[in-house]
Design a protein around this motif. Sequence first.
Motif, PDB file in Angstrom:
ATOM      1  N   GLY A  99       0.823  -1.212   0.000  1.00  0.00           N
ATOM      2  CA  GLY A  99       0.000   0.000   0.000  1.00  0.00           C
ATOM      3  C   GLY A  99       0.851   1.253   0.000  1.00  0.00           C
ATOM      4  N   ALA A 100       0.167   2.377  -0.229  1.00  0.00           N
ATOM      5  CA  ALA A 100       0.865   3.667  -0.189  1.00  0.00           C
ATOM      6  C   ALA A 100       1.360   3.949   1.225  1.00  0.00           C
ATOM      7  CB  ALA A 100      -0.070   4.779  -0.656  1.00  0.00           C
ATOM      8  N   THR A 101       0.632   3.462   2.223  1.00  0.00           N
ATOM      9  CA  THR A 101       1.033   3.719   3.617  1.00  0.00           C
ATOM     10  C   THR A 101       2.441   3.178   3.866  1.00  0.00           C
ATOM     11  OG1 THR A 101      -1.289   3.489   4.219  1.00  0.00           O
ATOM     12  CG2 THR A 101       0.293   3.486   6.026  1.00  0.00           C
ATOM     13  N   TYR A 125      -2.817  13.361   5.767  1.00  0.00           N
ATOM     14  CA  TYR A 125      -3.197  11.956   5.983  1.00  0.00           C
ATOM     15  C   TYR A 125      -2.475  11.476   7.242  1.00  0.00           C
ATOM     16  CZ  TYR A 125      -3.642   6.958   5.166  1.00  0.00           C
ATOM     17  OH  TYR A 125      -3.912   5.619   5.305  1.00  0.00           O
ATOM     18  N   TYR A 128       1.343  10.304   8.000  1.00  0.00           N
ATOM     19  CA  TYR A 128       2.540  11.075   7.623  1.00  0.00           C
ATOM     20  C   TYR A 128       3.423  11.407   8.832  1.00  0.00           C
ATOM     21  CZ  TYR A 128       0.452  12.195   2.995  1.00  0.00           C
ATOM     22  OH  TYR A 128      -0.092  12.146   1.743  1.00  0.00           O
ATOM     23  N   ASN A 175       0.550  15.865  -1.187  1.00  0.00           N
ATOM     24  CA  ASN A 175      -0.554  14.942  -1.496  1.00  0.00           C
ATOM     25  C   ASN A 175      -1.506  15.642  -2.453  1.00  0.00           C
ATOM     26  OD1 ASN A 175      -3.494  13.912   0.379  1.00  0.00           O
ATOM     27  ND2 ASN A 175      -2.605  12.966  -1.414  1.00  0.00           N
ATOM     28  N   ASN A 179      -6.427  14.621   0.319  1.00  0.00           N
ATOM     29  CA  ASN A 179      -7.351  14.175   1.363  1.00  0.00           C
ATOM     30  C   ASN A 179      -7.039  14.974   2.620  1.00  0.00           C
ATOM     31  OD1 ASN A 179      -8.710  12.791   3.384  1.00  0.00           O
ATOM     32  ND2 ASN A 179      -7.459  10.939   3.249  1.00  0.00           N
ATOM     33  N   ASP A 207       2.351  11.946  -2.783  1.00  0.00           N
ATOM     34  CA  ASP A 207       1.341  10.898  -2.568  1.00  0.00           C
ATOM     35  C   ASP A 207       0.185  11.178  -3.522  1.00  0.00           C
ATOM     36  OD1 ASP A 207      -0.823   9.422  -1.659  1.00  0.00           O
ATOM     37  OD2 ASP A 207      -0.536   9.921   0.455  1.00  0.00           O
ATOM     38  N   VAL A 209      -2.394   8.924  -4.524  1.00  0.00           N
ATOM     39  CA  VAL A 209      -3.312   7.772  -4.550  1.00  0.00           C
ATOM     40  C   VAL A 209      -4.681   8.102  -5.169  1.00  0.00           C
ATOM     41  CG1 VAL A 209      -2.230   6.517  -2.626  1.00  0.00           C
ATOM     42  CG2 VAL A 209      -4.123   8.083  -2.161  1.00  0.00           C
ATOM     43  N   TYR A 210      -5.035   9.400  -5.212  1.00  0.00           N
ATOM     44  CA  TYR A 210      -6.333   9.771  -5.823  1.00  0.00           C
ATOM     45  C   TYR A 210      -6.133  10.321  -7.239  1.00  0.00           C
ATOM     46  CZ  TYR A 210      -7.855   9.213  -1.028  1.00  0.00           C
ATOM     47  OH  TYR A 210      -8.111   8.687   0.214  1.00  0.00           O
ATOM     48  N   SER A 238      -1.088   3.745  -5.292  1.00  0.00           N
ATOM     49  CA  SER A 238      -1.477   2.378  -4.951  1.00  0.00           C
ATOM     50  C   SER A 238      -2.749   2.033  -5.700  1.00  0.00           C
ATOM     51  CB  SER A 238      -1.680   2.234  -3.441  1.00  0.00           C
ATOM     52  OG  SER A 238      -2.887   2.832  -3.035  1.00  0.00           O
ATOM     53  N   LYS A 241      -7.519   2.789  -4.137  1.00  0.00           N
ATOM     54  CA  LYS A 241      -8.611   3.718  -4.489  1.00  0.00           C
ATOM     55  C   LYS A 241      -9.018   3.510  -5.938  1.00  0.00           C
ATOM     56  CE  LYS A 241      -6.884   5.486  -0.718  1.00  0.00           C
ATOM     57  NZ  LYS A 241      -7.401   5.158   0.583  1.00  0.00           N
ATOM     58  N   LYS A 249      -3.945  -3.691  -0.411  1.00  0.00           N
ATOM     59  CA  LYS A 249      -2.705  -3.021   0.025  1.00  0.00           C
ATOM     60  C   LYS A 249      -1.520  -3.319  -0.904  1.00  0.00           C
ATOM     61  CE  LYS A 249      -2.563  -0.897   3.451  1.00  0.00           C
ATOM     62  NZ  LYS A 249      -2.940   0.524   3.706  1.00  0.00           N
TER      63      LYS A 249
HETATM   64  C1  PLP Z   1      -3.759  10.584   1.105  1.00  0.00           C
HETATM   65  C2  PLP Z   1      -3.696   9.116   1.335  1.00  0.00           C
HETATM   66  N1  PLP Z   1      -2.518   8.488   1.201  1.00  0.00           N
HETATM   67  C3  PLP Z   1      -2.412   7.160   1.412  1.00  0.00           C
HETATM   68  C4  PLP Z   1      -3.511   6.399   1.759  1.00  0.00           C
HETATM   69  C5  PLP Z   1      -3.341   4.935   2.010  1.00  0.00           C
HETATM   70  O1  PLP Z   1      -3.242   4.194   0.854  1.00  0.00           O
HETATM   71  P1  PLP Z   1      -3.056   2.619   0.946  1.00  0.00           P
HETATM   72  O2  PLP Z   1      -4.369   2.035   1.352  1.00  0.00           O
HETATM   73  O3  PLP Z   1      -2.624   2.234  -0.423  1.00  0.00           O
HETATM   74  O4  PLP Z   1      -2.010   2.354   1.970  1.00  0.00           O
HETATM   75  C6  PLP Z   1      -4.757   7.011   1.912  1.00  0.00           C
HETATM   76  C7  PLP Z   1      -5.933   6.223   2.323  1.00  0.00           C
HETATM   77  O5  PLP Z   1      -6.925   6.725   2.792  1.00  0.00           O
HETATM   78  C8  PLP Z   1      -4.851   8.406   1.694  1.00  0.00           C
HETATM   79  O6  PLP Z   1      -6.016   9.050   1.837  1.00  0.00           O
END
Ligand code: PLP
Length: 400
Positions: A99-101, A125, A128, A175, A179, A207, A209-210, A238, A241, A249
């Motif tokens: 995942g991005a996390t 997010y 971070y 980001n 978000n 980041d 992801v969106y 990732s 989304k 993940k």
């Molecule tokens: C800005 C942002 N980055 C990363 C993530 C996490 O992504 P992943 O589920 O791929 O770890 C989210 C999930 O809500 C997010 O909103």
Amino acid sequence: MDATVGRLARRLAGTGTSVFSEMSALAVKHGAVNLGQGFPDFPGPDWVKQAAEDAIASDINQYAIAHGATPLRQALAAHYGPRLGRLLDPDREIAVTSGATEAIFASVLGLIDPGDEVIVFEPFYDSYVPSITFAGGIPRYVPLRQPDAAHDQWWYEPGELEAAFGPRTKLILLNTPHNPTGKVYTRAELEHIAGLCQRWDSLVLSDEVYEYLTFDGAQHISIATLPGMWERTLTVSSSGKTFSLTGWKVGWVIAPPTLTAATRGTHQFIVFCSAAPLQIGVAAAYAEAEAQGYYEHFRRAYHDRRAVILQALVDAGLPAFVPQGTYFALADISHLPYPDCIAFCKMLTIDAGVTPLPPVTFYADEDRHLGEKLVRFAFCKRVETLEEAARRLRAWAGKK
Ligand SMILES: Cc1ncc(COP(=O)(O)O)c(C=O)c1O
């Protein structure tokens, strides 16, 4: 004496259970429509799930290569190469993560030494800041400001960002689309950020992801495509989304080899590798999505969902900022008599049967007041779910 008390490392001080879990438990207790946490209540595409099922059936069930299964890195190189305007080397310029996390955590841990400063826009997010502080880094916050007469979107004060940069700024976490505000950074903003990174010799972790969730003509731009920025940018995304598969993940970092080395170096000791058959599923997703017209369909469906939630919020007397990107809408509750957004979210869960998220945890403690009169509604839900939420919100507003 309880031998378990006081055993936690200092780095966990102040982290605790997230407000996401608390609000979700309250939503379950009151049978509320949960628009708090950002995961879809509809399935991901069949052809992607089928590819992962086939991978399991054909016994791709052992450890993958640590920095990513070859078919996935090849599919990502083919997909992102044209978007980033370069031929990507799948062996050295892509690192697959859980995942991005984990991409963010592993990269920050691989780049930041104790005392290094990392700039973060607020709201952020929630992973971070622990990623920075666990590595011994020092977060420097720059608040995003609400739209006003001079700004039709969330914006930052250029002088505040310039003041946050200095000789110890190793990295800025960006980001976009953002978000929870739904902001899509403009080219002019990205050029300003890029100029500062070059002036102070800082890196960017972007980041994205969106990346496929933009509306009303807003254009997602990767800062890595700006002149002189490929060399200093880690682009993170990732599949969660984009393919409505948040539980898989599977994420990644795209960057020059000297920077993917940071991600790979720590990732090998955090998880070693991400789930092998799911990587094959995601490889199929990126190999086929474009030809199937998937991204356009995806964007249109979210456009419709956004319309339902925005209308519902207007009807309920909860004016919302119109998001240009992501699947979140932030409503302003400053005109309502609640001490803060946590109290409001609890009330709305109990009285209306709809649960939003209080975004105070997206701010540093000293800036909590900036988020206290905002609530976040996730619209990554079926239209029927959103219409049920709309019906409940209207009934609640009618009773007030
Ligand atoms: C800005 C942002 N980055 C990363 C993530 C996490 O992504 P992943 O589920 O791929 O770890 C989210 C999930 O809500 C997010 O909103």
